[in-house]
Enzyme design. Structure first.
Site, PDB file in Angstrom:
ATOM      1  N   LYS A  76       0.843  -1.197   0.000  1.00 18.84           N
ATOM      2  CA  LYS A  76       0.000   0.000   0.000  1.00 18.84           C
ATOM      3  C   LYS A  76       0.875   1.242   0.000  1.00 18.84           C
ATOM      4  O   LYS A  76       1.857   1.339   0.733  1.00 18.84           O
ATOM      5  CB  LYS A  76      -0.912  -0.007   1.226  1.00 18.84           C
ATOM      6  CG  LYS A  76      -1.892   1.165   1.268  1.00 18.84           C
ATOM      7  CD  LYS A  76      -2.799   1.072   2.487  1.00 18.84           C
ATOM      8  CE  LYS A  76      -3.767   2.233   2.564  1.00 18.84           C
ATOM      9  NZ  LYS A  76      -4.664   2.139   3.737  1.00 18.84           N
ATOM     10  N   SER A 114      -9.193   2.692   3.051  1.00 18.26           N
ATOM     11  CA  SER A 114      -8.258   3.303   2.121  1.00 18.26           C
ATOM     12  C   SER A 114      -7.332   2.307   1.432  1.00 18.26           C
ATOM     13  O   SER A 114      -6.577   2.679   0.550  1.00 18.26           O
ATOM     14  CB  SER A 114      -7.414   4.343   2.856  1.00 18.26           C
ATOM     15  OG  SER A 114      -6.629   3.755   3.882  1.00 18.26           O
ATOM     16  N   SER A 133      -9.734   0.548   7.340  1.00 19.93           N
ATOM     17  CA  SER A 133      -9.210   0.650   5.982  1.00 19.93           C
ATOM     18  C   SER A 133      -8.667  -0.643   5.399  1.00 19.93           C
ATOM     19  O   SER A 133      -8.329  -0.683   4.222  1.00 19.93           O
ATOM     20  CB  SER A 133      -8.117   1.723   5.917  1.00 19.93           C
ATOM     21  OG  SER A 133      -8.677   3.006   6.020  1.00 19.93           O
TER      22      SER A 133
END
Length: 486
Positions: free
Chosen positions: A92, A167, A191
């Site tokens: 990520k 996210s 997230s």
């Protein structure tokens, strides 16, 4: 950045990318499959699909192939490269890899390069895994859908008009679309778990400190946890076993458990029968009826499989949205306070909604938030006096539009930003382990059920998730556009 090849690579995933990480690693360790072949399959899949998905924002093709060759050299020399041998994985973009872009998806941080690599990524590489590139996030991770001015919109492989969540949405899209079997994520308010729910995956947030956030952890992100998105609970356990443990650069990092997580999946539960509390709303977060019904069905399946006792007691957490907002603004301020005026103009309105209040945050508001979190911890502790697990829907809706906005009305009830993710963020405030696993589909879209356990009892949470996976198996990847499963 990899782009679609001129000769048009096939949209369907290579059969290699149907393999879970544990299966792929076993083939590489035995010499039946080369790590280079596995990584090439991932690179080809990215080239074929990323233009429409927007899952990847940076691809290090040369570095990935070189790392794969090093794994193959170890196998040829008779040296075991590790339990994640040859497994391609995405990182990520909020997490650092030395020499890779480190913009946090923010236009205000364009051009920044990571000076070090996150400890969890280092440990995964030492276990034989191959980092391929960075997966998309909203700016600074501040949304439950994945879109940024810097990189555009990330789309859900189950329906390209919908979001994969946020996210960690790029990671979810990459795993769900068959680009690779595993991607890292961060979870500050849900997230990892929200994208897992929206994308039909396993998303685990451990007890706070279970996975280290070193070495570049700034100290203010108290609610943030690192983890992974996978297609199976066993893959999650294998990855955790490779990356957990103390880290002198993270004061919250916990020691590795005495029993490996993968081993614990096969062990009987230590408390028999387990006591389970079901809550559809946690007392303040409305849920769409179809989503609640699918999650409740999964919960009942789990109760039967566990031979568990359902404890029927009210669950009425206070709406802690104001508390969470107060405690999460300092970490945004920490990252952005040094930006000059021109850089600040590049920030999205969502991020400005954090930055501007942070500058005016009064000490009384901060102390009030700490006291409210303490009360929340006490309330959840009282639930765990009566139960071993709390089970809820993970998300209150199915995936919404890829471009946003987040829902403002759920089941006819107006909701704030925080109340629209109200089933996940309370457990960031309390630090409890929680996993989202697929619970079924609503209108063709995946939804998840969330299993929450006592602090430090991560193993029971994962074991329960693994049992649900066994008795209620799910489709591991989204169907290709022609309707066939990938």
């Amino acid at each position: 950045m990899a782009t679609k090849a001129a000769d048009g690579p096939p949209r369907s995933a290579s059969p290699l990318l149907h393999l879970d990480a544990v299966e792929l690693a076993a083939q590489v360790r035995s010499g039946r499959l080369s790590a280079r072949t596995a990584v090439q399959a991932t690179l080809q899949r990215i080239a074929a699909t990323n233009d429409e998905l927007g899952a990847m924002v940076f691809v290090d093709e040369a570095g990935a192939l070189a790392r794969a060759d090093a794994v193959d050299d170890s196998v040829a020399a008779g040296v075991d490269p590790g339990p994640l041998a040859g497994v391609p994985f995405g990182v990520k973009q909020l997490q650092a890899v030395r020499g890779w872009p480190w913009t946090l998806a923010s236009g205000g941080l364009q051009g920044r390069v990571a000076p070090a690599t996150a400890t969890m990524v280092q440990r995964a590489v030492r276990a034989g895994a191959v980092p391929v590139g960075l997966t998309a996030s909203p700016e600074l991770g501040r949304a439950s859908f994945t879109s940024s001015r810097l990189h555009g919109v990330t789309r859900n492989p189950w329906d390209l008009t919908r979001t994969p969540g946020g996210s960690s949405g790029g990671s979810a899209a990459a795993v769900s679309a068959g680009l690779m079997p595993i991607c890292t994520g961060t979870d500050g308010a849900g997230s990892i778990r929200i994208p897992a729910s929206f994308s039909g995956l396993v998303g685990f947030k451990g007890t706070r400190g279970r996975v280290t956030r070193g070495p570049l952890f700034g100290g203010s992100m108290q609610n943030d946890c690192y983890g992974v998105l996978t297609r199976s609970v066993r893959d999650t356990a294998r990855f955790l076993d490779c990356v957990v443990g103390l880290d002198e650069r993270d004061p919250d990092a916990l020691p590795a458990p005495a029993t490996a997580f993968e081993e614990a999946l096969a062990l009987p539960t230590t408390r028999k029968p387990l006591r389970v509390v079901w809550s559809e709303t946690l007392g303040f977060a409305p849920c769409e009826p179809a989503v609640a019904a699918a999650a409740r069905h999964a919960a009942e399946t789990l109760l039967t499989a566990l031979s568990a006792i359902e404890v029927r007691r009210p669950v009425a957490l206070d709406d802690c949205s104001t508390t969470f907002r107060a405690l999460s603004t300092p970490d945004v301020y920490q990252v952005l306070r040094a930006l000059d005026r021109d850089d600040l103009t590049q920030l999205s309105p969502t991020v400005r909604q954090y930055l501007d209040p942070a500058r005016g945050l009064h000490i009384d508001s901060l102390v009030d938030a700490y006291e409210e979190r303490h009360r929340l911890v006490g309330t959840v502790a009282e639930i765990f006096d009566d139960a071993d697990l709390i089970v809820t829907p993970t998300t209150q809706t199915t995936a919404f539009a890829a471009e946003g906005p987040m829902p403002s009305v759920i089941n006819g009830v107006p909701v704030s930003h925080w109340a629209s993710i109200g089933l996940t963020f309370p457990f960031n405030l309390t630090g409890h382990p929680a996993v989202s696993v697929p619970a079924g589909r609503c209108d063709g879209l995946p939804i998840g059920v969330q299993i929450v356990g006592r602090r430090h009892d991560d193993a029971t949470v994962l074991a329960a998730a693994a049992l649900l996976e066994q008795v209620q198996p799910w489709t591991k990847t989204a169907p290709d556009p022609d309707g066939r499963d990938r």
